[in-house]
Write an enzyme that holds these catalytic residues in place. Structure first.
Site, PDB file in Angstrom:
ATOM      1  N   HIS A   1       3.454  -7.305  -6.359  1.00  0.00           N
ATOM      2  CA  HIS A   1       3.399  -6.239  -5.347  1.00  0.00           C
ATOM      3  C   HIS A   1       3.816  -6.709  -3.956  1.00  0.00           C
ATOM      4  O   HIS A   1       3.142  -6.435  -2.959  1.00  0.00           O
ATOM      5  CB  HIS A   1       2.006  -5.603  -5.320  1.00  0.00           C
ATOM      6  CG  HIS A   1       1.646  -4.935  -6.611  1.00  0.00           C
ATOM      7  ND1 HIS A   1       2.296  -3.812  -7.074  1.00  0.00           N
ATOM      8  CD2 HIS A   1       0.732  -5.267  -7.564  1.00  0.00           C
ATOM      9  CE1 HIS A   1       1.788  -3.469  -8.244  1.00  0.00           C
ATOM     10  NE2 HIS A   1       0.851  -4.335  -8.569  1.00  0.00           N
TER      11      HIS A   1
ATOM     12  N   GLN B   1       6.427   0.797  -7.126  1.00  0.00           N
ATOM     13  CA  GLN B   1       5.141   0.118  -7.303  1.00  0.00           C
ATOM     14  C   GLN B   1       5.313  -1.385  -7.501  1.00  0.00           C
ATOM     15  O   GLN B   1       4.438  -2.171  -7.142  1.00  0.00           O
ATOM     16  CB  GLN B   1       4.418   0.736  -8.509  1.00  0.00           C
ATOM     17  CG  GLN B   1       2.984   0.302  -8.682  1.00  0.00           C
ATOM     18  CD  GLN B   1       2.604   0.212 -10.154  1.00  0.00           C
ATOM     19  OE1 GLN B   1       3.115  -0.627 -10.890  1.00  0.00           O
ATOM     20  NE2 GLN B   1       1.717   1.090 -10.579  1.00  0.00           N
TER      21      GLN B   1
ATOM     22  N   ARG C   1       8.057  -5.142 -18.145  1.00  0.00           N
ATOM     23  CA  ARG C   1       7.514  -5.301 -16.789  1.00  0.00           C
ATOM     24  C   ARG C   1       6.855  -6.663 -16.635  1.00  0.00           C
ATOM     25  O   ARG C   1       7.070  -7.367 -15.638  1.00  0.00           O
ATOM     26  CB  ARG C   1       6.508  -4.182 -16.520  1.00  0.00           C
ATOM     27  CG  ARG C   1       5.905  -4.152 -15.113  1.00  0.00           C
ATOM     28  CD  ARG C   1       4.968  -2.949 -15.009  1.00  0.00           C
ATOM     29  NE  ARG C   1       4.415  -2.731 -13.687  1.00  0.00           N
ATOM     30  CZ  ARG C   1       3.238  -3.200 -13.264  1.00  0.00           C
ATOM     31  NH1 ARG C   1       2.505  -3.932 -14.079  1.00  0.00           N
ATOM     32  NH2 ARG C   1       2.798  -2.922 -12.043  1.00  0.00           N
TER      33      ARG C   1
ATOM     34  N   SER D   1      -2.352  -0.538 -10.652  1.00  0.00           N
ATOM     35  CA  SER D   1      -1.149  -1.308 -10.991  1.00  0.00           C
ATOM     36  C   SER D   1      -0.691  -0.953 -12.407  1.00  0.00           C
ATOM     37  O   SER D   1      -0.309   0.181 -12.661  1.00  0.00           O
ATOM     38  CB  SER D   1      -1.404  -2.811 -10.810  1.00  0.00           C
ATOM     39  OG  SER D   1      -0.202  -3.545 -10.900  1.00  0.00           O
ATOM     40  N   LEU D   2      -0.761  -1.899 -13.375  1.00  0.00           N
ATOM     41  CA  LEU D   2      -0.317  -1.560 -14.732  1.00  0.00           C
ATOM     42  C   LEU D   2      -1.122  -0.406 -15.309  1.00  0.00           C
ATOM     43  O   LEU D   2      -0.648   0.330 -16.186  1.00  0.00           O
ATOM     44  CB  LEU D   2      -0.388  -2.778 -15.659  1.00  0.00           C
ATOM     45  CG  LEU D   2      -1.738  -3.130 -16.287  1.00  0.00           C
ATOM     46  CD1 LEU D   2      -1.944  -2.403 -17.620  1.00  0.00           C
ATOM     47  CD2 LEU D   2      -1.854  -4.614 -16.502  1.00  0.00           C
TER      48      LEU D   2
ATOM     49  N   GLN E   1      -4.518  -5.656 -14.422  1.00  0.00           N
ATOM     50  CA  GLN E   1      -4.550  -7.027 -14.924  1.00  0.00           C
ATOM     51  C   GLN E   1      -5.764  -7.772 -14.382  1.00  0.00           C
ATOM     52  O   GLN E   1      -6.176  -7.557 -13.243  1.00  0.00           O
ATOM     53  CB  GLN E   1      -3.257  -7.749 -14.520  1.00  0.00           C
ATOM     54  CG  GLN E   1      -2.853  -8.839 -15.470  1.00  0.00           C
ATOM     55  CD  GLN E   1      -1.372  -9.180 -15.355  1.00  0.00           C
ATOM     56  OE1 GLN E   1      -0.554  -8.320 -15.063  1.00  0.00           O
ATOM     57  NE2 GLN E   1      -1.032 -10.431 -15.572  1.00  0.00           N
TER      58      GLN E   1
END
Length: 309
Positions: free
Chosen positions: A202, A251, A118, A93-94, A10
């Protein structure tokens, strides 16, 4: 030469991303069409012609960035540069979902739906204004952890992203993160600044979202990836389908160990990293982590042509 395909997270989103790929490659256009169908809306219109504030909403940015990455990957495949060209895949991440989709562990439609869930779950986990994130520049990871621990004072403050040797992001309760900024400055950080994000990603405050993702992931089939996927929370390769869901759930609240992941791939023999999708943020990080490695960003038809040359 050993190569890794890496996929951005992101923050890389821009209006118009992936459009030229869709116009140049039918396979890339099919990705956006399939994502639109999976979500039951014209996300592609938002990506190409919409408002950046709406695209930046977490629930939109996550599937949009994944779609752009997979469109770029399909363009590479069309030109004969598919998974057989990569020793590993990884994502920030994503971006780990994009990596899993590219490696065949998740279908494109399931990946789009999972990222919509998500994004919504992460946004809804913490009321606006309660959490925050900050970038600490010029401190190593161990020092950043110590800063977060000192700043917590009974609240949540965690090292969320270990991006490169001099960039760590902390996440948690807003007041604790603000304390971390001041403590980091006192400890010699070159810069420490609050980030314009909508939620504290996170960290332990994301636990409600982790529960949502555990349920969502349990409902989709996951296959063994065609090439090893270097997981964020382990900073090592995963090849077994039965481990993937648990790692994706972890995660949500765990640290993105990007610096360690890149070092792990370099130690495993990777000498070239191709960043597939929007932007060049990962390429910059990789150059600071592994200065001897080559980097290449693939986000336009011109990038694909240059990679083929």
């Amino acid at each position: 030469m050993s190569r890794a395909f890496v996929f951005p997270g992101q923050g890389a989103q821009v209006i118009g991303m992936g459009r030229a790929l869709a116009e140049a490659y039918p396979g890339a256009k099919a990705v956006f069409d399939e994502v639109d169908a999976a979500l039951g809306e014209k996300l592609s219109t938002l990506i190409w012609e919409g408002d950046i504030a709406e695209l930046t909403l977490t629930q939109n940015a996550q599937p949009a960035l994944m779609a752009t990455s997979i469109a770029a990957f399909r363009a590479l495949e069309t030109e004969g540069m598919g998974l057989d060209q990569a020793a590993f895949v990884a994502g920030h991440s994503l971006g780990e979902y994009s990596a899993l989709c590219a490696a065949g562990a998740l279908t494109l439609a399931d990946t789009a739906r999972l990222l919509r869930i998500r994004g919504q779950a992460m946004q809804e986990a913490v009321p606006v204004g309660i959490g925050a994130m900050a970038a600490l520049l010029g401190l190593d990871f161990e020092t950043a952890i110590a800063v977060a621990q000192e700043a917590a004072q009974g609240e949540v403050c965690q090292a969320a992203n270990d991006n490169d040797p001099a960039q760590v992001v902390v996440s948690g309760h807003k007041a604790a993160v603000e304390r971390a900024v001041e403590i980091a400055k006192a400890r010699g950080a070159k810069r420490a600044l609050m980030l314009p994000v909508s939620a504290p990603f996170h960290c332990a405050l994301m636990q409600p979202a982790a529960h949502v993702m555990a349920e969502a992931l349990a409902a989709v089939p996951i296959s063994n990836p065609a090439v090893p996927v270097v997981a964020n929370v382990r900073a090592e390769a995963v090849t077994e389908a039965n481990r993937i869901a648990d790692l994706l759930v972890a995660q949500v609240t765990g640290s993105v160990r990007w610096r360690e992941s890149v070092l792990w791939m370099e130690k495993a023999g990777v000498t070239e990293f191709w960043e597939i999708g929007a932007g060049k943020a990962l390429s910059g990080m990789i150059r600071r982590i592994a200065p001897g490695a080559a980097t290449r960003a693939i986000g336009t038809p011109e990038d694909v042509a240059a990679a083929k040359a």
